[in-house]
Write a protein that holds these residues in place. Sequence first.
Motif, PDB file in Angstrom:
ATOM      1  N   ARG A  33       0.810  -1.216   0.000  1.00 52.47           N
ATOM      2  CA  ARG A  33       0.000   0.000   0.000  1.00 52.47           C
ATOM      3  C   ARG A  33       0.844   1.268   0.000  1.00 52.47           C
ATOM      4  O   ARG A  33       0.314   2.360  -0.246  1.00 52.47           O
ATOM      5  N   GLN A  35       3.124   4.390  -0.834  1.00 55.54           N
ATOM      6  CA  GLN A  35       3.354   5.195  -2.027  1.00 55.54           C
ATOM      7  C   GLN A  35       4.838   5.453  -2.265  1.00 55.54           C
ATOM      8  O   GLN A  35       5.245   5.767  -3.379  1.00 55.54           O
ATOM      9  N   MET A  97       2.713   6.541   3.341  1.00 54.29           N
ATOM     10  CA  MET A  97       1.467   5.819   3.118  1.00 54.29           C
ATOM     11  C   MET A  97       0.394   6.599   2.355  1.00 54.29           C
ATOM     12  O   MET A  97      -0.537   5.994   1.831  1.00 54.29           O
ATOM     13  N   ASN A  98       0.473   7.905   2.327  1.00 56.39           N
ATOM     14  CA  ASN A  98      -0.609   8.650   1.683  1.00 56.39           C
ATOM     15  C   ASN A  98      -0.079   9.889   0.983  1.00 56.39           C
ATOM     16  O   ASN A  98       1.118  10.184   1.009  1.00 56.39           O
ATOM     17  N   GLU A  99      -0.981  10.614   0.357  1.00 54.35           N
ATOM     18  CA  GLU A  99      -0.596  11.772  -0.446  1.00 54.35           C
ATOM     19  C   GLU A  99       0.029  12.867   0.399  1.00 54.35           C
ATOM     20  O   GLU A  99       0.962  13.548  -0.033  1.00 54.35           O
ATOM     21  N   ASN A 132      -6.374   1.731  12.442  1.00 58.14           N
ATOM     22  CA  ASN A 132      -6.654   3.027  11.827  1.00 58.14           C
ATOM     23  C   ASN A 132      -5.703   4.118  12.280  1.00 58.14           C
ATOM     24  O   ASN A 132      -5.306   4.978  11.494  1.00 58.14           O
ATOM     25  N   LEU A 135      -2.573   3.667  10.234  1.00 59.34           N
ATOM     26  CA  LEU A 135      -2.736   3.853   8.796  1.00 59.34           C
ATOM     27  C   LEU A 135      -3.160   5.268   8.442  1.00 59.34           C
ATOM     28  O   LEU A 135      -3.028   5.687   7.311  1.00 59.34           O
ATOM     29  N   ASP A 136      -3.688   5.998   9.406  1.00 55.23           N
ATOM     30  CA  ASP A 136      -4.020   7.393   9.158  1.00 55.23           C
ATOM     31  C   ASP A 136      -2.771   8.267   9.112  1.00 55.23           C
ATOM     32  O   ASP A 136      -2.818   9.401   8.632  1.00 55.23           O
ATOM     33  N   GLY A 138       0.711   9.758   7.877  1.00 56.03           N
ATOM     34  CA  GLY A 138       1.307   9.912   6.558  1.00 56.03           C
ATOM     35  C   GLY A 138       2.516   9.024   6.369  1.00 56.03           C
ATOM     36  O   GLY A 138       2.793   8.558   5.267  1.00 56.03           O
TER      37      GLY A 138
END
Length: 205
Positions: A33, A35, A97-99, A132, A135-136, A138
């Motif tokens: 998962r 990025q 993990m995220n944008e 959560n 995973l929330d 960044g």
Amino acid sequence: MNEASRRAASAARVLDQVMAVPDKAIPRELLERAQAVAVFPGVLRAAFIFGGRGGKGVISRRLANGSWSAPAFFNLGGGSFGAQIGASKTDLVLLIMNEAGLQGLLKDKVTLGGDVSVAAGPVGRSASASTNVRLDAGILSYSRAKGAFIGAALEGAVINPDNDLNRAVYGLKASDVLSGRPPIEMRKLPRGLQLFPQTVARHAR
């Protein structure tokens, strides 16, 4: 170029060693998962009372076509983490993990826990990747010292691009390398530089 190849090869070796013991490794579903993946091998730590550290590492980003970018070179400094007091050198692995986490890396400097949220990552096959709170974040962070590999909070650490080296190798800034524009032909790079993206791809299938 030799320094760049050594740095990328060292990062690839650390990731291979970390993932070699599935019960104590980064959960594969998290790698799938992510990025982007960053590895800072052998980060030097000052005495814990000063909370200092510094290191050099590489970051590869998952591109739109599913491949991984050439390794961009970054430096890490500042902050403190107390889980492994007394270790003179620590390997650090970061999963972006995220944008929000990714955009932080594309700036000139990003402070973990300030500009982008960071949390200690879960370890092992039994670790729940659906937590959560984690995973929330960044960025999920891990450290290895004296053989132990654990999730580690890295509040206050600062990551900034080593653009002198990025320009020497690619003629580009780190943000351009990670964006994949213009495309860099991996097969034309020295073998050492190819190793890190190939290693990430192998573990993040």
